[in-house]
Design an enzyme around this catalytic site. Structure first.
Site, PDB file in Angstrom:
ATOM      1  N   CYS A 117       1.722  -9.155   4.470  1.00  0.00           N
ATOM      2  CA  CYS A 117       2.570 -10.227   3.940  1.00  0.00           C
ATOM      3  C   CYS A 117       1.721 -11.344   3.333  1.00  0.00           C
ATOM      4  O   CYS A 117       0.551 -11.523   3.686  1.00  0.00           O
ATOM      5  CB  CYS A 117       3.421 -10.826   5.048  1.00  0.00           C
ATOM      6  SG  CYS A 117       4.527  -9.676   5.864  1.00  0.00           S
ATOM      7  N   GLU A 152       1.973 -14.537   3.863  1.00  0.00           N
ATOM      8  CA  GLU A 152       1.603 -15.559   4.846  1.00  0.00           C
ATOM      9  C   GLU A 152       0.339 -15.168   5.610  1.00  0.00           C
ATOM     10  O   GLU A 152      -0.594 -15.954   5.756  1.00  0.00           O
ATOM     11  CB  GLU A 152       2.750 -15.776   5.849  1.00  0.00           C
ATOM     12  CG  GLU A 152       4.047 -16.232   5.222  1.00  0.00           C
ATOM     13  CD  GLU A 152       4.986 -15.081   4.871  1.00  0.00           C
ATOM     14  OE1 GLU A 152       4.509 -14.027   4.379  1.00  0.00           O
ATOM     15  OE2 GLU A 152       6.203 -15.243   5.082  1.00  0.00           O
ATOM     16  N   ASN A 161       0.851  -1.178   0.000  1.00  0.00           N
ATOM     17  CA  ASN A 161       0.000   0.000   0.000  1.00  0.00           C
ATOM     18  C   ASN A 161       0.891   1.234   0.000  1.00  0.00           C
ATOM     19  O   ASN A 161       1.986   1.192   0.577  1.00  0.00           O
ATOM     20  CB  ASN A 161      -0.908  -0.023   1.239  1.00  0.00           C
ATOM     21  CG  ASN A 161      -1.996   1.020   1.156  1.00  0.00           C
ATOM     22  OD1 ASN A 161      -1.769   2.194   1.437  1.00  0.00           O
ATOM     23  ND2 ASN A 161      -3.175   0.597   0.753  1.00  0.00           N
TER      24      ASN A 161
HETATM   25 ZN   LIG Z   1       5.316 -11.374   7.315  1.00  0.00          ZN
END
Ligand SMILES: [Zn+2]
Length: 144
Positions: free
Chosen positions: A60, A62, A52
């Site tokens: 992230c 994950e 952003n």
């Molecule tokens: Zn991360």
């Protein structure tokens, strides 16, 4: 249901992460990361990093995969695959992502992959030992 071998499971996991990596939104860093979760029921859930202009809002790969998986009703993960391109190095989840992974699975296997197909295996316990988790068993190990 198809019975998958461990090698095939890992291969599929990392392929899912690799495909997610291609969809990453990284106009600022150009550092694309893909992740994929292998859920308890054998489903694969992908995620990619999304940046952003207000950098602190970047998420992230994950954590993006975990948020998606939880939204789809998954709460336990057997493994997570993470694919990024750092030439000959393997990229590990950042500290924030390690904490979010361990929230759901204290024994999650972690596969770190590269675009060339090479990978290494580790575990969330190795990446975040003695983690702060809601799992009683892990809290007990801290008192030994
Ligand atoms: Zn991360």
């Amino acid at each position: 249901m198809e019975t998958r071998t461990k090698d095939k499971e890992v291969e599929d996991l990392l392929l899912c992460a690799q495909e997610a990596r291609v969809r990453a939104y990284t106009p600022y860093s150009k550092f694309r990361v893909g992740a994929a979760l292998l859920t308890e029921d054998g489903s694969l859930v992908p995620g990619c990093n999304v940046e952003n202009i207000s950098f602190g809002l970047t998420i992230c790969a994950e954590r993006n995969a975990i948020a998606r998986a939880v939204g789809e009703g998954h709460r336990t993960f057997k493994a997570i695959g993470v694919v990024a391109d750092m030439k000959d190095k393997f990229v590990t989840p950042c500290g924030a992502c390690r904490q979010v992974i361990v929230e759901f699975s204290v024994d999650c296997e972690v596969y770190l992959g590269r675009p060339d197909g090479a990978y290494v295996k580790t575990t969330i316990d190795k990446l975040l030992p003695d983690a702060f988790t809601p799992h009683v068993a892990n809290l007990e190990s801290l008192t030994k």
